[in-house]
Write a protein that holds these residues in place. Structure first.
Motif, PDB file in Angstrom:
ATOM      1  N   ASP A   1       0.834  -1.207   0.000  1.00  0.00           N
ATOM      2  CA  ASP A   1       0.000   0.000   0.000  1.00  0.00           C
ATOM      3  C   ASP A   1       0.859   1.244   0.000  1.00  0.00           C
ATOM      4  O   ASP A   1       1.288   1.669   1.070  1.00  0.00           O
ATOM      5  N   PRO A   2       1.141   1.815  -1.145  1.00  0.00           N
ATOM      6  CA  PRO A   2       0.740   1.391  -2.487  1.00  0.00           C
ATOM      7  C   PRO A   2       1.590   0.223  -2.952  1.00  0.00           C
ATOM      8  O   PRO A   2       2.635  -0.072  -2.384  1.00  0.00           O
ATOM      9  N   VAL A   3       1.130  -0.416  -4.011  1.00  0.00           N
ATOM     10  CA  VAL A   3       1.847  -1.564  -4.556  1.00  0.00           C
ATOM     11  C   VAL A   3       3.194  -1.103  -5.120  1.00  0.00           C
ATOM     12  O   VAL A   3       3.258  -0.162  -5.901  1.00  0.00           O
ATOM     13  N   VAL A   4       4.255  -1.776  -4.675  1.00  0.00           N
ATOM     14  CA  VAL A   4       5.601  -1.482  -5.159  1.00  0.00           C
ATOM     15  C   VAL A   4       6.241  -2.800  -5.579  1.00  0.00           C
ATOM     16  O   VAL A   4       6.227  -3.769  -4.829  1.00  0.00           O
ATOM     17  N   TYR A   5       6.772  -2.805  -6.797  1.00  0.00           N
ATOM     18  CA  TYR A   5       7.467  -3.979  -7.316  1.00  0.00           C
ATOM     19  C   TYR A   5       8.971  -3.767  -7.217  1.00  0.00           C
ATOM     20  O   TYR A   5       9.459  -2.653  -7.341  1.00  0.00           O
ATOM     21  N   ASP A   6       9.695  -4.861  -7.023  1.00  0.00           N
ATOM     22  CA  ASP A   6      11.146  -4.832  -7.023  1.00  0.00           C
ATOM     23  C   ASP A   6      11.632  -5.183  -8.426  1.00  0.00           C
ATOM     24  O   ASP A   6      11.227  -6.218  -8.986  1.00  0.00           O
ATOM     25  N   PHE A   7      12.481  -4.340  -8.984  1.00  0.00           N
ATOM     26  CA  PHE A   7      12.960  -4.531 -10.354  1.00  0.00           C
ATOM     27  C   PHE A   7      13.637  -5.888 -10.540  1.00  0.00           C
ATOM     28  O   PHE A   7      13.325  -6.630 -11.480  1.00  0.00           O
ATOM     29  N   ASP A   8      14.569  -6.219  -9.659  1.00  0.00           N
ATOM     30  CA  ASP A   8      15.303  -7.480  -9.799  1.00  0.00           C
ATOM     31  C   ASP A   8      14.378  -8.688  -9.699  1.00  0.00           C
ATOM     32  O   ASP A   8      14.540  -9.667 -10.435  1.00  0.00           O
ATOM     33  N   LYS A   9      13.403  -8.608  -8.805  1.00  0.00           N
ATOM     34  CA  LYS A   9      12.448  -9.713  -8.677  1.00  0.00           C
ATOM     35  C   LYS A   9      11.572  -9.827  -9.921  1.00  0.00           C
ATOM     36  O   LYS A   9      11.219 -10.927 -10.340  1.00  0.00           O
ATOM     37  N   LEU A  10      11.209  -8.684 -10.512  1.00  0.00           N
ATOM     38  CA  LEU A  10      10.438  -8.724 -11.755  1.00  0.00           C
ATOM     39  C   LEU A  10      11.205  -9.473 -12.841  1.00  0.00           C
ATOM     40  O   LEU A  10      10.638 -10.317 -13.541  1.00  0.00           O
ATOM     41  N   ILE A  11      12.478  -9.156 -12.975  1.00  0.00           N
ATOM     42  CA  ILE A  11      13.288  -9.819 -13.991  1.00  0.00           C
ATOM     43  C   ILE A  11      13.360 -11.318 -13.708  1.00  0.00           C
ATOM     44  O   ILE A  11      13.189 -12.139 -14.617  1.00  0.00           O
ATOM     45  N   GLU A  12      13.572 -11.675 -12.441  1.00  0.00           N
ATOM     46  CA  GLU A  12      13.657 -13.090 -12.073  1.00  0.00           C
ATOM     47  C   GLU A  12      12.366 -13.835 -12.379  1.00  0.00           C
ATOM     48  O   GLU A  12      12.400 -14.946 -12.936  1.00  0.00           O
ATOM     49  N   VAL A  13      11.223 -13.264 -12.006  1.00  0.00           N
ATOM     50  CA  VAL A  13       9.961 -13.980 -12.236  1.00  0.00           C
ATOM     51  C   VAL A  13       9.652 -14.089 -13.721  1.00  0.00           C
ATOM     52  O   VAL A  13       9.104 -15.101 -14.159  1.00  0.00           O
ATOM     53  N   MET A  14      10.020 -13.082 -14.506  1.00  0.00           N
ATOM     54  CA  MET A  14       9.801 -13.176 -15.953  1.00  0.00           C
ATOM     55  C   MET A  14      10.684 -14.254 -16.568  1.00  0.00           C
ATOM     56  O   MET A  14      10.244 -15.002 -17.450  1.00  0.00           O
ATOM     57  N   MET A  15      11.932 -14.349 -16.103  1.00  0.00           N
ATOM     58  CA  MET A  15      12.831 -15.373 -16.615  1.00  0.00           C
ATOM     59  C   MET A  15      12.280 -16.766 -16.337  1.00  0.00           C
ATOM     60  O   MET A  15      12.306 -17.641 -17.208  1.00  0.00           O
ATOM     61  N   THR A  16      11.747 -16.946 -15.142  1.00  0.00           N
ATOM     62  CA  THR A  16      11.222 -18.247 -14.753  1.00  0.00           C
ATOM     63  C   THR A  16       9.882 -18.550 -15.431  1.00  0.00           C
ATOM     64  O   THR A  16       9.708 -19.594 -16.057  1.00  0.00           O
ATOM     65  N   ALA A  17       8.939 -17.634 -15.301  1.00  0.00           N
ATOM     66  CA  ALA A  17       7.573 -17.884 -15.785  1.00  0.00           C
ATOM     67  C   ALA A  17       7.475 -17.940 -17.301  1.00  0.00           C
ATOM     68  O   ALA A  17       6.693 -18.723 -17.845  1.00  0.00           O
ATOM     69  N   PHE A  18       8.250 -17.108 -17.983  1.00  0.00           N
ATOM     70  CA  PHE A  18       8.151 -17.023 -19.443  1.00  0.00           C
ATOM     71  C   PHE A  18       9.312 -17.711 -20.156  1.00  0.00           C
ATOM     72  O   PHE A  18       9.443 -17.601 -21.369  1.00  0.00           O
TER      73      PHE A  18
END
Length: 69
Positions: free
Chosen positions: A18-35
């Motif tokens: 609150d508010p929603v905040v994303y971590d850049f490095d985690k975004l890259i990691e989850v995209m690498m794994t999920a996609f």
């Protein structure tokens, strides 16, 4: 607030709610794994599809030392 979709993938990169905040490095990691992307392809995806959303009110992405982990 803006949530990235699909949430079942991107919610893993949320570091604050609150508010929603994303971590850049985690975004890259989850995209690498999920996609099944390599690092460079995940960066390309981020800069083409996600980075422009930072212009919209509500989307926050923290990088490096500023990220709450």
């Amino acid at each position: 607030m803006i949530y990235l979709e699909p949430r079942k993938v991107f919610d893993a990169a949320i570091v604050k709610n609150d508010p929603v905040v994303y971590d850049f490095d985690k975004l890259i990691e989850v995209m690498m794994t999920a996609f099944d992307l390599g690092y460079i392809d995940a960066l390309d995806y981020y800069y083409y599809n996600i980075e422009p959303l930072k212009l919209h009110k509500g989307l926050k992405i923290e990088e490096g030392e500023n990220a709450d982990t």
